[in-house]
Scaffold this motif. Structure first.
Motif, mmCIF file in Angstrom:
data_model
loop_
_atom_site.group_PDB
_atom_site.id
_atom_site.type_symbol
_atom_site.label_atom_id
_atom_site.label_comp_id
_atom_site.label_asym_id
_atom_site.label_seq_id
_atom_site.Cartn_x
_atom_site.Cartn_y
_atom_site.Cartn_z
ATOM 1 N N SER A 18 22.620 10.732 -5.173
ATOM 2 C CA SER A 18 23.820 9.820 -5.026
ATOM 3 C C SER A 18 23.738 8.550 -4.222
ATOM 4 N N LEU A 19 22.785 7.827 -3.249
ATOM 5 C CA LEU A 19 23.070 6.902 -3.054
ATOM 6 C C LEU A 19 22.306 5.813 -3.899
ATOM 7 N N GLY A 20 21.812 6.806 -5.413
ATOM 8 C CA GLY A 20 21.206 5.375 -6.372
ATOM 9 C C GLY A 20 22.472 5.380 -6.972
ATOM 10 N N ARG A 21 23.265 6.187 -7.105
ATOM 11 C CA ARG A 21 24.766 6.296 -7.852
ATOM 12 C C ARG A 21 25.650 5.182 -7.467
ATOM 13 N N ASP A 176 41.656 0.020 1.720
ATOM 14 C CA ASP A 176 41.932 0.520 2.782
ATOM 15 C C ASP A 176 40.919 -0.737 3.650
ATOM 16 N N GLY A 177 39.635 -0.881 3.557
ATOM 17 C CA GLY A 177 38.481 -1.895 4.358
ATOM 18 C C GLY A 177 37.858 -1.136 5.292
ATOM 19 N N PHE A 178 38.452 0.089 5.269
ATOM 20 C CA PHE A 178 37.357 1.035 6.177
ATOM 21 C C PHE A 178 35.908 1.095 5.951
ATOM 22 N N THR A 179 35.138 1.346 6.710
ATOM 23 C CA THR A 179 33.667 1.272 5.901
ATOM 24 C C THR A 179 33.034 2.757 7.051
ATOM 25 N N PHE A 180 33.580 3.405 8.352
ATOM 26 C CA PHE A 180 32.446 4.030 9.567
ATOM 27 C C PHE A 180 34.021 4.483 10.186
ATOM 28 N N PRO A 181 33.170 5.830 9.984
ATOM 29 C CA PRO A 181 32.003 6.722 8.982
ATOM 30 C C PRO A 181 32.693 7.599 7.545
ATOM 31 N N ALA A 182 31.098 7.481 7.239
ATOM 32 C CA ALA A 182 31.994 7.367 5.173
ATOM 33 C C ALA A 182 32.926 8.852 5.232
ATOM 34 N N LYS A 183 33.007 10.198 5.549
ATOM 35 C CA LYS A 183 33.335 10.645 5.430
ATOM 36 C C LYS A 183 34.804 10.648 6.661
ATOM 37 N N GLY A 184 35.628 10.158 6.094
ATOM 38 C CA GLY A 184 37.525 10.117 7.261
ATOM 39 C C GLY A 184 36.321 8.816 7.569
ATOM 40 N N PRO A 185 36.630 7.658 6.704
ATOM 41 C CA PRO A 185 36.343 5.809 7.485
ATOM 42 C C PRO A 185 37.968 5.484 7.742
ATOM 43 N N HIS A 186 38.041 5.054 8.952
ATOM 44 C CA HIS A 186 38.804 4.538 9.663
ATOM 45 C C HIS A 186 38.366 3.622 10.737
ATOM 46 N N LYS A 187 36.877 3.076 10.724
ATOM 47 C CA LYS A 187 36.511 1.471 11.862
ATOM 48 C C LYS A 187 36.631 0.436 10.225
ATOM 49 N N ARG A 188 36.235 -0.849 10.675
ATOM 50 C CA ARG A 188 35.607 -1.457 9.722
ATOM 51 C C ARG A 188 35.126 -2.245 10.106
ATOM 52 N N ILE A 189 33.542 -2.315 10.615
ATOM 53 C CA ILE A 189 32.204 -2.482 11.016
ATOM 54 C C ILE A 189 31.410 -3.083 9.925
ATOM 55 N N ASP A 190 31.718 -3.069 9.190
ATOM 56 C CA ASP A 190 30.432 -3.964 7.952
ATOM 57 C C ASP A 190 31.250 -4.916 7.607
ATOM 58 N N ALA A 191 31.201 -6.266 7.269
ATOM 59 C CA ALA A 191 31.857 -6.933 6.644
ATOM 60 C C ALA A 191 30.328 -7.378 6.033
ATOM 61 N N ILE A 192 31.412 -8.878 4.876
ATOM 62 C CA ILE A 192 30.960 -10.108 4.381
ATOM 63 C C ILE A 192 31.594 -11.184 5.193
ATOM 64 N N PHE A 193 30.765 -12.326 5.556
ATOM 65 C CA PHE A 193 31.708 -14.143 6.137
ATOM 66 C C PHE A 193 31.072 -14.236 5.323
ATOM 67 N N ALA A 194 31.532 -15.950 4.505
ATOM 68 C CA ALA A 194 31.061 -17.121 3.590
ATOM 69 C C ALA A 194 31.808 -17.885 3.866
ATOM 70 N N ASP A 209 31.788 7.055 -7.652
ATOM 71 C CA ASP A 209 32.500 8.687 -6.903
ATOM 72 C C ASP A 209 32.217 9.066 -5.695
ATOM 73 N N PRO A 210 33.733 9.269 -5.375
ATOM 74 C CA PRO A 210 33.777 9.274 -3.323
ATOM 75 C C PRO A 210 32.886 10.861 -2.659
ATOM 76 N N ALA A 211 32.749 11.782 -4.266
ATOM 77 C CA ALA A 211 31.546 12.394 -3.029
ATOM 78 C C ALA A 211 30.391 12.304 -2.905
ATOM 79 N N ASP A 212 30.201 11.134 -3.952
ATOM 80 C CA ASP A 212 28.469 10.194 -3.819
ATOM 81 C C ASP A 212 28.268 9.503 -2.398
ATOM 82 N N LEU A 213 29.669 8.549 -2.388
ATOM 83 C CA LEU A 213 30.009 7.617 -1.482
ATOM 84 C C LEU A 213 29.709 8.520 0.175
ATOM 85 N N VAL A 214 29.381 9.419 0.380
ATOM 86 C CA VAL A 214 29.879 10.296 0.850
ATOM 87 C C VAL A 214 28.139 11.048 1.516
#
Length: 282
Positions: A18-21, A176-194, A209-214
Motif C-alpha cells: 500500500s505504501l508503494g502505491r 481539507d489539509g488534515f494529515t493525522f491520523p491516517a484513519k480519521g484525520p483531524h489534525k494538520r501536523i505535516d506541512a511544506i513551507f516555501a 486509493d483511500p484504502a492504501d492511504l489508511v
C-alpha cells in the motif's frame, strides 16, 4: 512546475505494498521522508521505498530518520544530513537537505521531523531553518522545508516557521489539509513551507486509493506544486501564518559549533553500516 511531497512512513512498519502505491501516486520530483528506516538493512529499505516512485535516495543519514528522495525530473546537485541539537533523553533529531535544479532554477529542500517535546521542537525549528538557509545560500537556491511538525498551525514552532517561510497549504489549498491520523484525520501536523520566489499552485493530499492511504502508515502525505517562474508577493501575517515568506537570508552562524551535539554533518550515503544492534523504538 516542481512537485514536492512530504510523508511520514513510520519506518515502513505497516502495509508496504500500500505504501508503494501511495508513493507512486505522489508523482513527486522531490519526496521528503520522515521516520525513514533506521536500523536493520536501513539503506536497502530506503532504496526500496524510493524505487516505488521511480526515485533515488539523495540525502539523509541513519540517525534522525529523515531523508530526501529525488526523481529523474530534477538534477541533484548536493545532498547532506545533519544532526540537530541533542536533548537527552529525547530521540535524536536531524535534517536531510538536497539541492536540486529544475527549469534552470535551484531549490534546497529540507526534510525534518520535529519532537513531541515543545522546547526541543522550538529549538530544532530554528536550527533547521538556519541550516537549510545556509545550504541554500551556498548554492544560490530557494529553500523549502517539509516535514512532520508535531504541532498544528498557530502553535509556537509553526508560527516561527511561518514568520520565515510560507505555509503552502493556506495559499492554495486542495482538500481539507488534515494529515493525522491516517484513519480519521483531524489534525494538520505535516506541512511544506516555501520561500518567496516559489509560487504555490496547489497544496494538499495525494490522489491515491483511500484504502492504501489508511493501510500504508499513520500519516497522510502532503504534496505541493510549486512554480518558480511566478514569485509570490507580500509577507506572512505572524498571527495567522499565511501569505508569503521572506527571501533567503545568509546565516554565517549556522547551528553553532559542529560536533556530537549540534549540526553534525553527514551525507548519509556512505560510511554507516547497513545493520546495527539497536531496535526500532515504538
Amino acid at each position: 512546475m516542481l512537485r514536492i511531497a512530504s510523508y511520514n512512513v513510520r519506518s515502513m512498519k505497516d502495509d508496504v505494498p500500500s505504501l508503494g502505491r501511495v508513493v507512486a501516486a505522489l508523482r513527486a520530483d522531490v519526496l521528503c521522508v520522515q521516520e525513514a528506516p533506521r536500523f536493520l538493512f536501513w539503506r536497502r529499505r530506503r532504496r526500496r521505498l524510493a524505487s516505488f516512485g521511480g526515485l533515488a535516495v539523495a540525502a539523509g543519514r541513519r540517525r534522525g530518520g529523515v531523508a530526501v528522495l529525488t526523481g529523474p525530473g530534477v538534477r541533484l546537485l548536493h545532498g547532506e544530513g545533519r544532526l540537530l541539537e541533542s536533548f537527552f533523553p529525547l530521540e535524536r533529531r536531524a535534517i536531510a537537505i538536497a539541492v536540486v535544479e529544475s527549469g534552470g532554477r535551484r531549490v534546497a529542500v529540507g526534510s525534518v521531523h520535529l519532537d513531541l517535546d515543545e522546547t526541543a521542537r522550538r529549538r530544532h525549528a530554528d536550527e533547521a531553518v538556519r541550516l537549510l538557509r545556509a545550504v541554500a545560500d551556498r548554492f544560490d537556491a530557494l529553500p523549502v522545508l517539509a516535514g512532520d511538525i508535531n504541532e498544528q498551525s498557530g502553535q509556537p514552532s509553526w508560527r516561527y516557521l511561518t514568520e520565515r517561510l510560507t505555509d503552502c497549504y493556506p495559499v492554495s489549498p486542495s482538500g481539507d489539509g488534515f494529515t493525522f491520523p491516517a484513519k480519521g484525520p483531524h489534525k494538520r501536523i505535516d506541512a511544506i513551507f516555501a520561500v518567496e520566489g516559489l509560487s504555490v499552485v496547489s497544496c494538499g493530499g495525494a490522489d491515491a486509493d483511500p484504502a492504501d492511504l489508511v493501510a500504508a502508515t499513520d500519516h497522510l502525505p502532503v504534496i505541493a506544486e510549486l512554480d518558480h517562474s511566478r514569485p509570490e508577493t507580500g509577507r506572512p501575517d505572524p498571527a495567522t501564518g499565511t501569505g508569503s515568506g521572506t527571501g533567503p537570508v545568509r546565516s554565517p552562524d549556522v547551528g553553532g559549533p559542529r560536533g556530537a551535539t549540534r549540526g553534525d554533518p553527514d551525507t548519509g550515503l556512505s560510511g554507516e553500516p547497513d545493520a546495527g544492534p539497536m531496535r526500532e523504538p515504538g
